[in-house]
Design an enzyme around this catalytic site. Structure first.
Site, PDB file in Angstrom:
ATOM      1  N   SER A   1      26.366 102.204  60.690  1.00  0.00           N
ATOM      2  CA  SER A   1      25.901 102.018  62.066  1.00  0.00           C
ATOM      3  C   SER A   1      26.184 103.261  62.901  1.00  0.00           C
ATOM      4  O   SER A   1      25.784 103.332  64.063  1.00  0.00           O
ATOM      5  CB  SER A   1      26.595 100.803  62.695  1.00  0.00           C
ATOM      6  OG  SER A   1      27.986 101.034  62.771  1.00  0.00           O
TER       7      SER A   1
ATOM      8  N   HIS B   1      38.108 106.739  55.280  1.00  0.00           N
ATOM      9  CA  HIS B   1      38.919 105.685  55.899  1.00  0.00           C
ATOM     10  C   HIS B   1      39.928 105.067  54.947  1.00  0.00           C
ATOM     11  O   HIS B   1      40.396 103.955  55.180  1.00  0.00           O
ATOM     12  CB  HIS B   1      37.994 104.614  56.500  1.00  0.00           C
ATOM     13  CG  HIS B   1      37.217 105.117  57.682  1.00  0.00           C
ATOM     14  ND1 HIS B   1      36.069 104.521  58.154  1.00  0.00           N
ATOM     15  CD2 HIS B   1      37.448 106.186  58.501  1.00  0.00           C
ATOM     16  CE1 HIS B   1      35.628 105.196  59.207  1.00  0.00           C
ATOM     17  NE2 HIS B   1      36.429 106.212  59.423  1.00  0.00           N
TER      18      HIS B   1
ATOM     19  N   CYS C   1      58.296  97.752  49.126  1.00  0.00           N
ATOM     20  CA  CYS C   1      58.648  98.761  48.136  1.00  0.00           C
ATOM     21  C   CYS C   1      60.159  98.781  47.924  1.00  0.00           C
ATOM     22  O   CYS C   1      60.883  97.971  48.502  1.00  0.00           O
ATOM     23  CB  CYS C   1      58.059 100.118  48.477  1.00  0.00           C
ATOM     24  SG  CYS C   1      58.073 100.607  50.190  1.00  0.00           S
TER      25      CYS C   1
END
Ligand code: OAD
Length: 224
Positions: A173, A107, A132
């Site tokens: 989970s 992730h 940026c």
């Protein structure tokens, strides 16, 4: 009973529960992050496009909180095992700080930014500039709700699951897909498997061994 020392290719599949003992809350359950913060306002591309400052305030706060935490004994036990590999859903970077070299981050990471057509590491707390060089906002290199997982990362995870001779799932989970389904790649090969979680999960029955307790306590038991 399973002893980690008996396996040469252990693979750890980890979730937020592993970092609880470091002081980082989980996402669901009591005190979970998504109860305090609605992910629709803080953790999806739409929210970022609507209000990047608000999304960055949230991520900067998470970076500050995680930076103040240390890897715990669970992270350290895994890091000390020679040849161990890790697939994590966590974005906190604690496996790496404990010394694990081989970590697949499904992730993404709080400590990487996307922008300028590239991805960079950044450990500033707070982030010095949210924009940026091209004037656009950096985007946290995190898989938000509605995002697709990087196919190369998925491929690396699949290889690790084909490679392992032991699968240990810790502190997840198993409710977020496709991550929750990945361990099946190892499980259907029949490799010895352990789930560590204080609570039953929807996938508990798939694991040969189920240890109900905290991550570090149960990992210590697997070291005996
Ligand atoms: P969850 O918050 O969904 O689940 C945490 C799990 O940890 C639960 O099953 C708890 O029972 C268990 N747990 C709690 N304390 C523990 C302890 N001390 N030791 C071991 N286990 C413990 O977290 P994840 O399953 O990691 O995605 O969530 C998956 C994904 O959902 C995250 O990666 C995140 C979130 O949305 C993104 O941010 C993209």
């Amino acid at each position: 009973m399973i002893r980690l020392a008996d396996f040469s290719r252990p693979l750890f599949f980890t979730g937020a529960g592993l970092s609880v003992e470091s002081g980082i809350p989980t996402y669901r359950g009591a005190g979970g992050l998504w109860h305090e913060y609605d992910y629709r306002s803080y953790a999806c591309q739409d929210a970022f496009e609507r209000d990047p400052e608000k999304v960055w305030d949230f991520h900067d706060l998470r970076r500050r909180k995680v930076a103040a935490c240390e890897p715990n004994e669970g992270h350290r036990i895994i890091a000390a095992l020679p040849h161990a590999r890790v697939i994590t859903q966590n974005v906190d970077g604690l496996h790496q700080r404990a010394g694990s070299a081989d970590v697949i981050e499904l992730h993404g990471s709080l400590w990487r930014l996307r922008g300028n057509g590239t991805v960079v590491e950044n450990f500033e707390v707070p982030l010095r500039s949210r924009r940026c060089d091209d004037g656009r906002y950096w985007r946290p290199d995190i898989v938000w709700f509605g995002d697709v997982l990087d196919p190369l990362v998925l491929q690396a995870a699949a290889h690790a699951l084909e490679w392992c001779d032991l699968l240990v799932s810790i502190g997840t989970s198993a409710s977020v897909y496709p991550a929750a389904e990945l361990p099946r790649i190892a499980l259907r090969r029949g490799v010895p498997s352990v789930e560590i979680n204080p609570e039953e999960t929807p996938v508990s029955a798939r694991y040969a061994h189920r240890l109900r307790g905290t991550a570090s306590e149960m990992l210590r038991r697997l070291m005996e």
